[in-house]
Design an enzyme around this catalytic site. Structure first.
Site, short mmCIF file in Angstrom:
data_model
loop_
_atom_site.label_atom_id
_atom_site.label_comp_id
_atom_site.label_asym_id
_atom_site.label_seq_id
_atom_site.Cartn_x
_atom_site.Cartn_y
_atom_site.Cartn_z
CD GLU A 7 12.42 -28.54 33.71
OE1 GLU A 7 13.16 -27.96 32.66
OE2 GLU A 7 12.75 -28.21 34.88
CB CYS A 39 19.76 -26.09 34.09
SG CYS A 39 20.96 -26.94 33.39
CG HIS A 62 16.27 -29.55 33.74
ND1 HIS A 62 16.08 -28.51 33.23
CD2 HIS A 62 17.62 -30.05 33.41
CE1 HIS A 62 17.26 -27.90 32.49
NE2 HIS A 62 18.17 -28.86 32.61
#
Length: 189
Positions: free
Chosen positions: A168, A79, A166
């Site tokens: 994660e 990001c 993202h």
């Protein structure tokens, strides 16, 4: 895979701790560091790679521009980290058409080492409040979506990668695979 040391650079994004946990859950030695950490202190840690977290605004990106230009290690920007890589190498970032977090279908244009196993399409969780508008010269365009043309990129010669989404977070399909791909890049480097 042997245990690697991965430093997660904190750009004050809400998911920084999730990056740390995701890397730790892959049995790696990981540590969160402030984005104001001097380069010599980073090198003293003898890391195998850096991950630049997301964050709310580029004005708070600390030394990220210096890290991506001066540190000779594999780097993954997520990001805002992705955007910082673009800016550090002469690319352009602008406000996205759709701000806020949303599920996005990404089209993999080139299944590079970082995106191996993710294509041809993947559903990811991303914010497009800001996004890379123009690739830095020579960078390889790896993925796009209907919302954002430059969802992923890589440096032409260095192991430096950026993704707008993202990996994660649990909403991202194959996020763990992307992180594992990055760790494999770090191991080979």
């Amino acid at each position: 895979m042997k245990e690697l040391k991965i430093l997660v650079v904190n750009n004050y994004g809400q998911f920084c701790h999730l990056i740390h946990r995701a890397v730790r859950d892959l049995d790696m030695d990981t540590k969160i560091i402030p984005n104001t950490t001097p380069i010599e202190d980073i090198l003293a840690e003898e890391p195998d790679g850096l991950i630049l977290s997301g964050g709310p605004e580029m004005d708070r990106a600390g030394l990220c521009f210096d890290y991506v230009r001066e540190i000779d290690l594999p780097i993954l920007g997520i990001c805002l980290g992705h955007q910082a890589i673009a800016l550090a190498y002469g690319g352009h970032v602008h406000s996205g058409k759709k701000g806020g977090y949303a599920e996005v279908e990404v089209e993999v244009l080139e299944e590079d080492d970082i995106l191996r196993g993710l294509g041809p399409k993947a559903t990811v969780w991303a914010s497009h409040a800001d996004e890379v508008a123009i690739l830095p010269e020579g960078f390889i365009h790896l993925a796009r979506s209907d919302i954002c043309e430059i969802e992923a990129m890589r440096h032409p010669t260095k192991p430096i990668y950026g993704v707008q989404w993202h990996p994660e977070v649990s909403h991202t399909e194959k996020g763990e695979e992307l992180l594992t791909n990055f760790l494999e890049i770090c191991e080979k480097y």
